[in-house]
Design an enzyme around this catalytic site. Structure first.
Site, PDB file in Angstrom:
ATOM      1  N   LYS C  63      37.367 -22.076 -23.501  1.00 30.09           N
ATOM      2  CA  LYS C  63      36.909 -20.832 -24.132  1.00 30.09           C
ATOM      3  C   LYS C  63      35.635 -21.105 -24.941  1.00 30.09           C
ATOM      4  O   LYS C  63      35.479 -22.197 -25.496  1.00 30.09           O
ATOM      5  CB  LYS C  63      38.033 -20.314 -25.046  1.00 30.09           C
ATOM      6  N   SER C 139      41.727 -11.961 -26.980  1.00 35.75           N
ATOM      7  CA  SER C 139      40.318 -12.288 -26.757  1.00 35.75           C
ATOM      8  C   SER C 139      40.081 -13.373 -25.716  1.00 35.75           C
ATOM      9  O   SER C 139      38.958 -13.500 -25.224  1.00 35.75           O
ATOM     10  CB  SER C 139      39.721 -12.735 -28.081  1.00 35.75           C
ATOM     11  N   SER C 163      45.785 -13.639 -28.878  1.00 37.35           N
ATOM     12  CA  SER C 163      44.637 -13.812 -27.982  1.00 37.35           C
ATOM     13  C   SER C 163      44.851 -14.757 -26.800  1.00 37.35           C
ATOM     14  O   SER C 163      44.008 -14.820 -25.910  1.00 37.35           O
ATOM     15  CB  SER C 163      43.424 -14.287 -28.776  1.00 37.35           C
TER      16      SER C 163
END
Lengths: 95, 477, 470
Positions: C63, C139, C163
């Site tokens: 990420k 997210s 997330s």
């Protein structure tokens, strides 16, 4: 608790974010809406409840006072938007 | 109108740990810009602080020495404000649960002892250094993250002189603890002041001014004196004072308004989520308490009681930790029970040499052996005090031993009365007036004549013997 | 079968059998990314391929908020444009130490992890591989979509309020938020420091256990990292839930829960019942306060954590003639709207006169939420809930109403507030063919229970084998 444009303007200054007039009124409305929802918390009796700022039962995390090598100055300044003679540079400071 | 002055001082003390408070970068002073930095002290995204054990130990040590109560539970908080010398735009500090509070130190100001309260001692991190140029500022983050103690006094101080005396007493204690360089010029000790005035007898506090940018003890004193005058002049005219921050300008010898940052400061303190709290156990506190050395006040009292040194002289000796330790080492090595003679050497010739050379006593470079040998020469009356002082100067200049110098210069005193008598007769001939004065009862005249004999002999005659001989001679005549 | 379709444990087997090489795996991923990522948009900055000499083991996709030395790490924000960290996050060092590498490309996310749909990315939204008109969740939407689309073997995400779990649920894969303090946060660009945890997003439970093994452990660089022995989580992959006591919180099966999701979740619970688990309704009475508490604590911490993005040392700097203007313009132009909204909310909650009414109150209610879990875990081994009240929603559906978006985290937020571990695993589909996730929440440091329950369910169902058609 309600929040008005004036408070949002003050908060935006504290947070150093410039807001346009439109953005300011839109955000003020949204924040008011969100805070209205958050006010749900007012119904709870928490006078005697202890606040939790650390969820883990950890304390006294300490390290020995032993120096390690710092990163090279080139690496420290690698990302600098503006630099001069191994200093970071910012424009004139006026408050 | 006369006013009562109310002053509180806020001292920031850099601790001399090897590494910074929250990362392992070296704290060494005077390195090239941005060479003692890492992702943590640069506040790079993703970096996290880890607290330095020695900072906690030093902080507890200081707190205890200042008679503070060390809290069992303490934590860090973030103080949020934007400034380019603060890489994260928040400072890791302590807010509502500081390490310690409620202490005091005793000071003596203009002969009067006074207790000044210490509100709190807490730990925080230092900011970087800014260098301002025409239309830009340069930033060096080497200093960022160096551990600081904030020592806040109660508003118990009531004059500029008292502020000065508070600071020197505090600095003296801190020096004994050996946790900081305590150097105002280098910025390892910094001081801000809060000052307000109120009509004598009034219970309400006046409008407060915060003074910054004082870079020496003298600066603090001068700035406060200036501010007392400025504020009382305004109050006399019934003009309203504004609560503000003013900067001391040592060149102009004036304070100037610093343009206010943001109407009311709002630092939005909250508990630092990256650092779990600290629980300080009683045995930790006793362990550190046991490591605290004798502090200046106690040492002074012991100098008075153990060595019979006067209060004034003791104070002079303990004013510097290293001097006090050096003096005590010599005093202990001195074999006689009565320490008066060796003590007099310290507060007499040694101190004046130190002053002349602008050095600390401990830095004069005389060894204990040499000092004791010199003292012994005098005590055995082998050399005069006068020559001894000259020998001391030469020992300090040449690094030779007192024996060598005394031998080279042939300074051993003449105690043989025959030789002295010859010189004495000459002196009597040349100073008929003083002889008459003495006979007329002016005892000072005798000392003058002794001095003349000493001078003629190049300081080598034993003044006691000269005096005895002169008395007999003139009494006879 | 293409290599990129396989799980990490299958590929490890193949490498051990000398049937393939790490280079082949990376090549196969690059090929897949080239073919499909124009639609999915899981990755950002497509030019950042890994240095071929660094390839090793099974590449982990990362990420964009986890620092990779010398590789851009921008949190999908304009304010961090071009930022190359001078160091690796601890998880990256651990991945390397375990003999693996990371894919140089970084995964899309909501800017600074502020969001539940990956629509708040400076690089534009990621699309759900199961339905390109839908969001992948957020997210960690890029992480979840890349794994679901076989553009990644396994991935790391971060979870502050759901997330990892919510996008795992939306994309039909496995996602674990470990116990707070289990995985080092050093090098994770902080959103809310007291809630953030890095965790794995994987194709099955075994891979999740393997990756958790790799990234867990005490880190001297993170003061909130727990110093305790790490079990071998693959040992918890036991196909047996017999007589385990599982709680079903009644507060999670109320209005707002999509009927289809509810049905799928209930069927899954039925399945586990049939496998021998004992279910009982429990109560987490302060559940309804979790979202307001979260949006105070998380935004307050974020307002401080994100103060450093000011144009001084790195990233974007707006043209300006003086410092204050530089601060204000850099942050006005560098942050997206959701980021500004949360910074303002958090700044407000901490500001003079409001701290007690908002921030302090939230910390107190956090205590109550934690106590709710402590009470249930006295008698139960774990808790099962749907991961999210709905399946993936359409892109643009909730962007105009921040509060509606915030409420999509209603089932995941509590685990972060209580610091406990929680896993999401695929448990079925809606009629429209969108995946539904089942959440298992466990005791502090009891990831083993989560792996055991998740593994048992997975071994007795086929959901994890389903692949989106792309």
């Amino acid at each position: 608790m309600s929040i008005d444009k004036q408070i949002v303007e003050h908060v935006a200054h504290l947070a150093r974010i410039e807001l346009g007039e439109l953005e300011l009124s839109r955000l003020s409305k949204q924040l008011e809406h969100i805070l209205g929802f958050i006010d749900k918390l007012s119904s709870l009796d928490i006078e005697k409840t202890h606040p939790t700022s650390h969820i883990l039962p950890i304390n006294n995390v300490l390290r020995e006072d032993t120096p390690k090598v710092s990163i090279p100055v080139e690496k420290a300044l690698l990302n600098a938007p503006s630099k001069k003679n191994n200093f970071f540079v910012v424009p004139k400071i006026i408050e | 109108m006369s006013y009562e002055v109310v002053i509180g001082l806020e001292v920031h003390l850099q601790l001399k740990t090897k590494t910074k408070a929250f990362c392992a970068c070296s704290t060494e002073f005077g390195k090239e810009p941005n060479t003692q930095v890492c992702p943590v002290c640069l506040g790079f995204p993703g970096s996290l602080p880890v607290f330095n054990k020695t900072v906690l130990d030093y902080a507890i040590k200081v707190a205890l020495a200042l008679n503070c109560k060390v809290q069992e539970y303490t934590k860090f908080d973030r103080k949020n404000y934007f400034y380019p010398d603060l890489p994260k735009n928040y400072q890791i500090s302590q807010f509502d649960l500081p390490l310690s509070s409620n202490g005091f130190i005793d000071i003596v100001s203009e002969g009067i002892e006074k207790r000044i309260g210490i509100t709190r001692v807490h730990i925080e991190e230092d900011a970087g250094k800014l260098i301002h140029q025409d239309d830009l500022s340069l930033i060096d983050f080497n200093r960022t993250g160096i551990p600081l103690l904030e020592i806040v006094s109660e508003p118990d101080i009531s004059s500029a002189q008292e502020s000065h005396d508070y600071l020197s007493t505090l600095k003296n204690i801190l020096e004994y603890l050996d946790v900081s360089d305590c150097d105002m010029e280098k910025g390892t000790l910094r001081c801000d002041a809060n000052i307000s005035l109120r009509p004598i007898g009034s219970k309400n506090l006046g409008v407060k001014t915060e003074l910054k940018n004082m870079n020496s003890f003298k600066g603090v004193k001068d700035a406060l004196n200036y501010e007392i005058q400025r504020q009382s002049a305004l109050l006399d005219l019934n003009e309203a004072l504004t609560q503000e921050t003013r900067l001391w300008d040592p060149k102009a010898s004036k304070t100037f308004t610093m343009r206010t940052k943001e109407g009311a400061k709002d630092y939005r303190y909250f508990p630092e989520p990256d650092l779990p709290p600290f629980i300080i156990k009683v045995d930790k506190i006793s362990e550190i308490k046991a490591s605290i050395p004798e502090l200046p006040k106690e040492k002074m009292q012991r100098f008075i009681s153990d060595y019979g040194i006067s209060e004034y002289d003791s104070k002079v000796l303990v004013a510097s930790k290293r001097d006090a330790f050096f003096a005590e080492e010599c005093i202990k090595a001195y074999p006689n029970k009565d320490k008066k003679a060796i003590v007099n050497w310290f507060i007499g010739p040694l101190l004046s040499e130190a002053n002349n050379r602008a050095k600390a006593l401990a830095d004069l470079g005389i060894s204990i052996e040499n000092l004791l040998s010199l003292v012994t020469f005098v005590e055995r009356e082998e050399i005069s005090h006068l020559s001894a002082k000259a020998v001391l100067t030469e020992v300090l200049d040449s690094a030779k031993s007192p024996e060598e110098i005394i031998r080279e210069k042939n300074l051993i005193q003449v105690s043989d009365s025959g030789a002295i008598k010859n010189i004495m007769e000459e002196v009597i001939k040349e100073n008929a007036k003083s002889v008459l004065d003495y006979k007329a009862g002016k005892s000072n005249a005798l000392m003058f004549l002794v001095g003349q004999v000493m001078r003629k002999s190049g300081g080598k005659t034993n003044p006691k013997i000269v005096q005895e001989l002169l008395k007999t001679r003139l009494g006879d005549a | 079968m293409e290599l990129n379709n396989l799980t990490a444990h299958e590929l490890i087997q193949k490498i051990n059998n000398k049937e393939t090489t790490p280079q082949d795996i990376v090549a196969s991923l690059h090929k897949r990314i080239k073919e499909k990522d124009a639609q999915v948009k899981a990755y950002v900055r497509s030019d950042e391929l890994i240095d071929p000499t660094h390839i090793a083991g099974i590449p982990v996709s990362i990420k964009d908020n986890i620092c990779t030395d010398g590789y851009n790490t921008e949190c999908c924000s304009k304010v961090l444009e071009g930022f190359k960290p001078p160091y690796n996050a601890t998880v990256i060092e651990k991945i390397k130490a375990a003999g693996h590498s990371f894919l140089g490309l970084k995964l899309n996310m909501d800017e600074f992890a502020f969001g539940s749909s990956t629509e708040n990315s400076h690089f534009g939204p990621t699309h759900n591989p199961w339905n390109l008109n839908c969001v992948p969740g957020g997210s960690s939407g890029g992480s979840a979509a890349s794994v679901a689309a076989d553009e990644a073997i396994w991935a790391l995400g971060s979870d502050t309020g759901g997330s990892i779990r919510q996008p795992a649920s939306f994309c039909g894969i496995v996602g674990l938020k470990p116990t707070y303090g289990r995985v080092s946060r050093f090098g994770l660009i902080a959103f809310a420091s007291s809630l953030d945890q890095i965790g794995p997003l994987t194709k099955d439970v075994r891979d999740a256990a393997l990756l958790t093994n790799i990234i867990s452990g005490h880190d001297a660089n993170d003061s909130t990292s727990i110093n305790c022995a790490i079990p071998d989580f693959t040992k918890s992959l036991i196909n047996d839930v017999h007589s385990l006591k599982i709680g079903i919180p009644k507060e999670y099966f109320v209005e707002g829960l999509d009927p289809e999701v509810k049905k799928v979740a209930e069927e899954s619970i039925e399945k586990l019942k049939n496998l021998g688990a004992q279910f009982k309704e429990v109560s987490l009475p302060h559940t309804e306060y979790a979202v307001p508490v979260y949006y105070i604590i998380a935004t307050a911490e974020a307002s401080s954590n994100l103060a450093r993005f000011d144009g001084v040392q790195y990233g974007f700097r707006a043209d300006s003639s003086n410092l204050i203007e530089m601060y204000k313009k850099t942050r006005a132009q560098g942050f997206g709207e959701e980021v500004k909204r949360r910074i303002l909310l958090g700044t407000f909650a901490l500001s003079h006169g409001y701290y007690d009414a908002y921030y302090l109150k939230a910390l107190k209610v956090r205590t109550l939420i934690k106590q709710d879990f402590d009470n249930v875990f006295k008698d139960f081994d774990c808790i099962i809930t749907p991961t999210s009240p709905t399946a993936a929603f359409e892109i643009g559906e909730k962007t105009d109403d921040p509060l509606k978006m915030y409420l999509s985290d209603i089932y995941t937020i509590s685990a972060n507030l209580a610091g406990i571990p929680a896993i999401s695993l695929p448990c079925g589909f809606t009629k429209k063919g969108l995946p539904v996730g089942l959440q298992v929440l466990g005791k502090h440091l009891d990831e083993e229970m989560l792996f055991r329950v998740a593994y048992t369910y997975e071994q007795n169902t086929e959901w994890h084998k389903m692949k989106p058609k792309l």
